[in-house]
Design a protein around this motif. Sequence first.
Motif, mmCIF file in Angstrom:
data_model
loop_
_atom_site.group_PDB
_atom_site.id
_atom_site.type_symbol
_atom_site.label_atom_id
_atom_site.label_comp_id
_atom_site.label_asym_id
_atom_site.label_seq_id
_atom_site.Cartn_x
_atom_site.Cartn_y
_atom_site.Cartn_z
ATOM 1 N N SER A 12 -6.273 19.872 -93.452
ATOM 2 C CA SER A 12 -5.501 18.964 -93.011
ATOM 3 C C SER A 12 -6.340 17.599 -92.870
ATOM 4 C CB SER A 12 -5.087 19.356 -91.567
ATOM 5 O OG SER A 12 -4.424 18.309 -91.042
ATOM 6 N N LYS A 39 1.411 31.799 -89.640
ATOM 7 C CA LYS A 39 2.383 31.076 -88.779
ATOM 8 C C LYS A 39 1.940 31.181 -87.423
ATOM 9 C CE LYS A 39 5.045 30.004 -92.201
ATOM 10 N NZ LYS A 39 5.342 28.891 -93.007
ATOM 11 N N GLN A 54 2.868 22.186 -84.709
ATOM 12 C CA GLN A 54 1.745 21.327 -85.768
ATOM 13 C C GLN A 54 0.476 21.145 -85.139
ATOM 14 O OE1 GLN A 54 4.164 17.890 -85.854
ATOM 15 N NE2 GLN A 54 5.634 18.534 -87.411
ATOM 16 N N SER A 107 1.908 8.803 -94.709
ATOM 17 C CA SER A 107 2.731 10.145 -94.519
ATOM 18 C C SER A 107 3.641 10.329 -96.037
ATOM 19 C CB SER A 107 3.069 10.404 -93.314
ATOM 20 O OG SER A 107 3.922 11.643 -93.428
ATOM 21 N N ALA A 112 2.024 12.834 -99.030
ATOM 22 C CA ALA A 112 3.157 13.384 -99.494
ATOM 23 C C ALA A 112 2.672 14.125 -100.977
ATOM 24 C CB ALA A 112 4.096 12.746 -99.534
ATOM 25 N N ALA A 115 0.307 17.027 -100.712
ATOM 26 C CA ALA A 115 0.651 18.020 -100.306
ATOM 27 C C ALA A 115 1.540 18.697 -101.775
ATOM 28 C CB ALA A 115 1.845 17.667 -99.195
ATOM 29 N N HIS A 116 1.920 17.651 -102.469
ATOM 30 C CA HIS A 116 2.784 18.099 -103.724
ATOM 31 C C HIS A 116 1.816 18.838 -104.766
ATOM 32 C CE1 HIS A 116 5.760 18.262 -106.980
ATOM 33 N NE2 HIS A 116 4.906 17.547 -107.544
ATOM 34 N N LEU A 119 -0.521 21.622 -102.788
ATOM 35 C CA LEU A 119 0.231 22.820 -102.139
ATOM 36 C C LEU A 119 1.474 23.157 -102.887
ATOM 37 C CD1 LEU A 119 -0.550 21.637 -98.387
ATOM 38 C CD2 LEU A 119 -1.859 23.328 -99.723
ATOM 39 N N GLY A 120 1.889 22.499 -103.554
ATOM 40 C CA GLY A 120 3.360 22.564 -104.392
ATOM 41 C C GLY A 120 4.545 22.213 -103.517
ATOM 42 N N ARG A 121 4.287 21.614 -102.584
ATOM 43 C CA ARG A 121 5.324 21.079 -101.590
ATOM 44 C C ARG A 121 6.425 20.183 -102.214
ATOM 45 N NH1 ARG A 121 3.373 18.934 -96.212
ATOM 46 N NH2 ARG A 121 2.657 21.000 -96.164
ATOM 47 N N PRO A 122 7.596 20.514 -102.450
ATOM 48 C CA PRO A 122 8.611 19.720 -103.193
ATOM 49 C C PRO A 122 8.764 18.235 -102.257
ATOM 50 C CG PRO A 122 9.671 21.213 -101.766
ATOM 51 C CD PRO A 122 8.331 21.540 -101.862
ATOM 52 N N ILE A 123 8.677 17.280 -103.114
ATOM 53 C CA ILE A 123 9.008 15.913 -102.617
ATOM 54 C C ILE A 123 9.900 15.167 -103.619
ATOM 55 C CG2 ILE A 123 6.741 15.969 -101.343
ATOM 56 C CD1 ILE A 123 5.583 14.201 -103.597
#
Length: 202
Positions: A12, A39, A54, A107, A112, A115-116, A119-123
């Motif tokens: 992070s 988690k 968080q 951010s 973002a 992270a995409h 980490l494959g985060r959808p944006i």
Amino acid sequence: MIKMELYEFALSGNCYKVRLMLSLLNLKYESRIVNGPEKEHKSSSFLEMNPFGQVPVFKDNDIVLRDSQAILVYLAKAYGGNDWFPENPFEAAEIVGWLSTAVNEVSRGPSALRAHFILGRPINLEEAQAVTTSLLSVLEKRLSEFQWLATNKITIADIAMYPYIALSHQGNVSLQEYKSVQDWMSRIQNLPGYISMLGLTP
């Protein structure tokens, strides 16, 4: 006995900025790596420290703080004298402006994108790229005129902004045309007490 604890994820950027600040201030602390896949940050015990679930969370004796920007303010005021967050109202306001930029444009832009891509985060990819381009243009102009973001010396504004700019290559963003931004990063990396993190290109 170590009285400070930092609950964090290793990758992070927000946790890294707190680690960096602690190192620059030469403060000893205990790192508590939070188990993301399990988690742990959503567990009842963690939610007692931060109801938003968080990281980072920072403890200093009986003080418990959430949010990396807030932690930077605390460290600056508690342990940095008047150096990292000056009392001057205008300078303080300038710093807060950049702290807001760190949780807004940074951010929504370079953070973002990272992270995409890692980490494959959808944006909304197009929007994040546009925000990043605009942000870097603003930074380049500011840093072509001043060495530091908020005042004539380094403050927590620079520490708050630095990580996700320095990690922007992980979001497929090139800083090649932003020479002043690169020079600013080098100034930070040459500070006594500077530490890096995994994935950050020195």
